[in-house]
Scaffold this active site. Structure first.
Site, PDB file in Angstrom:
ATOM      1  N   ASP A  31       0.849  -1.189   0.000  1.00 11.61           N
ATOM      2  CA  ASP A  31       0.000   0.000   0.000  1.00 11.61           C
ATOM      3  C   ASP A  31       0.886   1.241   0.000  1.00 11.61           C
ATOM      4  O   ASP A  31       1.800   1.345   0.820  1.00 11.61           O
ATOM      5  CB  ASP A  31      -0.908  -0.006   1.235  1.00 11.61           C
ATOM      6  CG  ASP A  31      -2.036   1.003   1.156  1.00 11.61           C
ATOM      7  OD1 ASP A  31      -1.791   2.145   0.710  1.00 11.61           O
ATOM      8  OD2 ASP A  31      -3.154   0.667   1.562  1.00 11.61           O
ATOM      9  N   ASN A  86     -12.922  -2.746   4.380  1.00 13.94           N
ATOM     10  CA  ASN A  86     -13.879  -1.653   4.542  1.00 13.94           C
ATOM     11  C   ASN A  86     -14.960  -1.822   3.488  1.00 13.94           C
ATOM     12  O   ASN A  86     -14.663  -2.049   2.315  1.00 13.94           O
ATOM     13  CB  ASN A  86     -13.188  -0.297   4.380  1.00 13.94           C
ATOM     14  CG  ASN A  86     -12.155  -0.060   5.458  1.00 13.94           C
ATOM     15  OD1 ASN A  86     -12.402  -0.293   6.625  1.00 13.94           O
ATOM     16  ND2 ASN A  86     -10.980   0.394   5.058  1.00 13.94           N
ATOM     17  N   GLN A  93     -14.018   3.068   3.341  1.00 10.86           N
ATOM     18  CA  GLN A  93     -13.638   2.643   1.995  1.00 10.86           C
ATOM     19  C   GLN A  93     -13.483   3.875   1.112  1.00 10.86           C
ATOM     20  O   GLN A  93     -14.393   4.689   1.008  1.00 10.86           O
ATOM     21  CB  GLN A  93     -14.678   1.689   1.398  1.00 10.86           C
ATOM     22  CG  GLN A  93     -14.262   1.115   0.060  1.00 10.86           C
ATOM     23  CD  GLN A  93     -15.257   0.094  -0.497  1.00 10.86           C
ATOM     24  OE1 GLN A  93     -16.328  -0.128   0.048  1.00 10.86           O
ATOM     25  NE2 GLN A  93     -14.883  -0.513  -1.606  1.00 10.86           N
ATOM     26  N   VAL A  95     -11.440   3.520  -2.029  1.00  9.45           N
ATOM     27  CA  VAL A  95     -11.325   2.992  -3.383  1.00  9.45           C
ATOM     28  C   VAL A  95     -12.418   1.940  -3.521  1.00  9.45           C
ATOM     29  O   VAL A  95     -12.440   0.955  -2.774  1.00  9.45           O
ATOM     30  CB  VAL A  95      -9.935   2.382  -3.658  1.00  9.45           C
ATOM     31  CG1 VAL A  95      -9.879   1.814  -5.073  1.00  9.45           C
ATOM     32  CG2 VAL A  95      -8.836   3.416  -3.450  1.00  9.45           C
ATOM     33  N   HIS A  99     -10.990  -4.768  -1.634  1.00  9.98           N
ATOM     34  CA  HIS A  99      -9.587  -4.998  -1.296  1.00  9.98           C
ATOM     35  C   HIS A  99      -9.464  -5.343   0.179  1.00  9.98           C
ATOM     36  O   HIS A  99     -10.258  -4.906   1.001  1.00  9.98           O
ATOM     37  CB  HIS A  99      -8.708  -3.788  -1.636  1.00  9.98           C
ATOM     38  CG  HIS A  99      -9.146  -2.486  -1.053  1.00  9.98           C
ATOM     39  ND1 HIS A  99     -10.264  -1.792  -1.472  1.00  9.98           N
ATOM     40  CD2 HIS A  99      -8.601  -1.740  -0.066  1.00  9.98           C
ATOM     41  CE1 HIS A  99     -10.386  -0.668  -0.779  1.00  9.98           C
ATOM     42  NE2 HIS A  99      -9.386  -0.618   0.093  1.00  9.98           N
ATOM     43  N   ILE A 100      -8.468  -6.159   0.470  1.00 10.75           N
ATOM     44  CA  ILE A 100      -8.208  -6.578   1.839  1.00 10.75           C
ATOM     45  C   ILE A 100      -6.881  -5.980   2.265  1.00 10.75           C
ATOM     46  O   ILE A 100      -5.861  -6.183   1.611  1.00 10.75           O
ATOM     47  CB  ILE A 100      -8.157  -8.113   1.969  1.00 10.75           C
ATOM     48  CG1 ILE A 100      -9.441  -8.745   1.434  1.00 10.75           C
ATOM     49  CG2 ILE A 100      -7.928  -8.507   3.428  1.00 10.75           C
ATOM     50  CD1 ILE A 100      -9.391 -10.253   1.360  1.00 10.75           C
ATOM     51  N   HIS A 101      -6.911  -5.237   3.364  1.00  5.85           N
ATOM     52  CA  HIS A 101      -5.694  -4.683   3.958  1.00  5.85           C
ATOM     53  C   HIS A 101      -5.096  -5.731   4.887  1.00  5.85           C
ATOM     54  O   HIS A 101      -5.823  -6.336   5.682  1.00  5.85           O
ATOM     55  CB  HIS A 101      -6.011  -3.453   4.817  1.00  5.85           C
ATOM     56  CG  HIS A 101      -6.591  -2.302   4.082  1.00  5.85           C
ATOM     57  ND1 HIS A 101      -5.822  -1.250   3.646  1.00  5.85           N
ATOM     58  CD2 HIS A 101      -7.867  -2.024   3.729  1.00  5.85           C
ATOM     59  CE1 HIS A 101      -6.610  -0.364   3.054  1.00  5.85           C
ATOM     60  NE2 HIS A 101      -7.858  -0.817   3.089  1.00  5.85           N
TER      61      HIS A 101
END
Length: 113
Positions: A31, A86, A93, A95, A99-101
């Protein structure tokens, strides 16, 4: 269909990234707005806006994303990390491509927000 996002441009190779993994289903990369000493994302290549759009047919894809993230975390010799998804603007969220952080390298507080 999902709108064009920075993540779809990364998937298409229009924007470079620090790639950690890529296969036919997903892409993982560091990221650029890191929130921890280790912070990477795992994103599906399928254009899903958020978990709200996921269907029963996405079950294997969602599991794949988590397992890829776990494999990357293990390859970085991490023993502890936080995963965050998110869903929606009020959750943070920014974007609108699922997606997974994966965050690690510091003590995480609770509650997170």
């Amino acid at each position: 269909m999902a709108e064009t996002t920075i993540f779809s441009k990364i998937i298409n190779g229009e924007i470079p990234c620090e790639k950690l993994h890529e296969d036919e289903l997903c892409l993982a990369f560091n990221d650029i707005a890191s929130q921890a000493p280790v912070h990477f994302l795992v994103i599906p290549k399928k254009p899903l806006v958020s978990l709200c759009e996921c269907l029963e047919e996405d079950r294997d894809l969602l599991g794949h994303l988590l397992l890829i993230g776990k494999n990357i975390a293990k390859s970085k010799q991490l023993k502890n990390w936080r995963t965050v998804i998110n869903t929606g603007e009020e959750s943070g969220q920014t974007v609108f491509h699922l997606h997974i952080h994966f965050l690690a390298g510091r003590k995480m507080s609770w509650p997170p927000g």
